[in-house]
Write a protein that holds these residues in place. Sequence first.
Motif, PDB file in Angstrom:
ATOM      1  N   ASN A   1      -5.455  65.951   5.873  1.00 45.69           N
ATOM      2  CA  ASN A   1      -6.210  64.568   7.364  1.00 45.69           C
ATOM      3  C   ASN A   1      -6.910  63.346   6.271  1.00 45.69           C
TER       4      ASN A   1
ATOM      5  N   GLN B   1      -7.873  59.765   5.558  1.00 54.44           N
ATOM      6  CA  GLN B   1      -7.430  58.459   6.319  1.00 54.44           C
ATOM      7  C   GLN B   1      -6.532  57.330   4.978  1.00 54.44           C
TER       8      GLN B   1
ATOM      9  N   ASP C   1      -3.601  54.819   2.864  1.00 51.75           N
ATOM     10  CA  ASP C   1      -4.193  53.673   2.692  1.00 51.75           C
ATOM     11  C   ASP C   1      -2.311  53.804   2.044  1.00 51.75           C
TER      12      ASP C   1
ATOM     13  N   THR D   1       2.516  57.244   0.915  1.00 52.80           N
ATOM     14  CA  THR D   1       0.923  57.154   2.074  1.00 52.80           C
ATOM     15  C   THR D   1      -0.161  58.499   0.886  1.00 52.80           C
TER      16      THR D   1
ATOM     17  N   GLY E   1       0.955  58.570  11.850  1.00 52.18           N
ATOM     18  CA  GLY E   1      -0.140  58.185  11.712  1.00 52.18           C
ATOM     19  C   GLY E   1      -1.469  58.031  12.454  1.00 52.18           C
ATOM     20  N   LYS E   2      -1.979  59.231  13.073  1.00 55.09           N
ATOM     21  CA  LYS E   2      -3.436  59.218  13.776  1.00 55.09           C
ATOM     22  C   LYS E   2      -4.379  59.006  12.480  1.00 55.09           C
ATOM     23  N   ASN E   3      -3.838  59.293  11.379  1.00 55.40           N
ATOM     24  CA  ASN E   3      -4.964  59.274  10.146  1.00 55.40           C
ATOM     25  C   ASN E   3      -4.673  58.005   9.565  1.00 55.40           C
ATOM     26  N   TYR E   4      -3.949  56.735  10.380  1.00 52.12           N
ATOM     27  CA  TYR E   4      -3.259  55.674   9.651  1.00 52.12           C
ATOM     28  C   TYR E   4      -4.152  54.518  10.271  1.00 52.12           C
ATOM     29  N   ASP E   5      -4.657  53.310  10.445  1.00 47.37           N
ATOM     30  CA  ASP E   5      -5.051  52.192  11.286  1.00 47.37           C
ATOM     31  C   ASP E   5      -4.362  51.184  11.407  1.00 47.37           C
ATOM     32  N   LYS E   6      -3.374  51.081  10.423  1.00 48.14           N
ATOM     33  CA  LYS E   6      -2.068  50.135  10.843  1.00 48.14           C
ATOM     34  C   LYS E   6      -1.302  50.317  12.203  1.00 48.14           C
ATOM     35  N   LYS E   7      -0.269  49.468  11.795  1.00 48.02           N
ATOM     36  CA  LYS E   7       1.228  50.034  12.753  1.00 48.02           C
ATOM     37  C   LYS E   7       2.159  51.048  12.092  1.00 48.02           C
TER      38      LYS E   7
END
Length: 669
Positions: free
Chosen positions: A2, A4, A6, A173, A212-218
Amino acid sequence: MNKQIDIWLVGNTGLRNPNRIQDGFKVFAGSPYVGNLHGKENEIGFMNYLNEKGIIQNEDGKDESGSHARKWRLMFAKNGFIYPQVKKKDEIQEDLGLLDDITPFGRSFLKADTYPAVQECYLRAMSVEQFALPDGIHYFSPLRWLLAIMLELEKRTGTSELSRIEFALWGHTTNPSYNLSEVVDSILDLRKRRAAAPAKRPFDKKEIAERGKNYDKKADNFLDYSDMNMRYLRISGVLQRKGRGLIIVPTKHVLAEQLAKSTASDTPITEQYKLLCNGAPLPTDNVEVAKSLLDDLIKQMKERHIAFDISDLPLTTPAEINIARQRLENILAQTDEIQYANDQCNQWQEIADYMSLLIKGGGKLVYDEDNAIEVPKDETPAYLEWTLWRAALAVDHMINKPYEVRGFKLDSDFMPVSAAGGGKGDLYCEFDDFTILTEVTMSISSRQEAMEGEPVRRHVSDAVLKYEKPVYGMFIAVRIDTNTAETFRHGIWYAKGDMKQRLDIVPLTLEQFRKYFVAMFEGNQAKPEHLRDLILECETKRDILDAPDWKQHINTVVAERAQEVRTGIKRTVATAPIVHPGAMVRHVAFGVGQIVGLIASFPSCQTKTMELPYLRGLPDEVFMESDGKTLNHERFGKGSVYAYIVVFNRWIMPMSYPSSFSDKSLFIE
């Protein structure tokens, strides 16, 4: 896992095709912006310079900020072609090199004049560990990391194949801060669950949302960045396409194993930059590794029964061994291209789909989640040449090799790298009894004739002089400008010594060619003779029609012949020949004569009939329709030819039309 996420980027979404970088860099090297790429004024200036040189298309000044220049600068620096900007905490800029100046490696890149040489430059650049890991100490190479993943997959499954969705979720990822075994576990788990899913698209969407829950972009970036990243990784020459995903190139497997041994480094970034800017070493620079790679390639070629000879080459130094390997790789590439060519007759529907995308100006066609085709909008010229090359291979029966037909470069997946350079025709298809030279353009403006009229005629003329057989020209564009049609309708060219040539060049729209191409395959009649006959029939009325009417005649011929080859039902064609201005004729009784005029009936004319000169053509106020019989007069409207005036040796007499020309008493020479 889990962590983050990048997503790493080996390329740039604003410059999705790495094959364009060398052309842009050559322009940069000759510009006043060497060493001057920072600052708004320089950025805007370089962007305009790229636009002027045709490297980018900044339509109507769409970009006024210079962002194009910043994207190109980023790619130049990331690959070590110019000195990157050094952070003050890391080192003094001058110790590395003048900011934005061309590096020694950049000079080498400028000299790379073959595609394998270009690939090696990118491989050296991508092998450098310059991407920061989360600990702030270590750096990694995305290429090395991905190879480690794929080799572990191969160890477990027998193949290094990595699908697009697998790359999107667990390739770009992740990085060496992840546990390699766990990453591969996740990929195999995804693969197993996806195989069991009844519908792939909803499954992929759900998986992207979860990751995507662990990704802060689109979330769209997972797939969008995948396509760009995979394209850049492939230019290293170590990876190639497999469906919409990746697989390790078989002949580069030993090299991949050597590169994957190191996936992270604590060497300071400034030292990595020095490696990058001077040309990073590769495992093949080592004599043992180079020899191992050569031996593996020799083994593969023997297994495939491919003949080769390197007995004349020394094999002492790494450079000598690599030269021998490159010779074998070239032989292997040509062998693979011949096999690719032989399969094109089975790919005619995909080829037709590419034509449809080109007609639209580019785009994507998705067959299913694992199969899609795409024509990038900024690469349509290269894709047009490539698509028509594939169409020629599908028709087959050529006596020259597929790599002799084309002038453009291919990558290891047989995809186009760039359009062919100038100086020669686009596609030379040589058959037993004739040659077809195909010229293509994406130009549709009124400049089409100015850009293509002279070079196309020159190339066909050169081919006529080269080949001891008939040469036919096909000019194919999305839209044919009428002035272009007029130039090819006359088809006149003066070769050296003022030798006058009448060239056979027929302009076809891409839609017309596609219609005929599809019809040949649907009717199981894909033969080069059908293309030749199409050209010849389209030409029959070029001397009696103006360009607009000739274009319409060509369209009619394409439609009728397409129907004929598709159904096998022969058309009923008028037996009376088309009579050209000044045509020479032979009569069984009167001998040789020449057409000098015609007699036509015009119901709206007071005299009802009219004699018109026809030695060099009709008067300006009259034109003939494509049937070779119907006339249109500006004052008297429609009329009909019923006789031609012929000058024989001792007589001048009218010969009725069409009867005298179809009863076997009069023949056109």
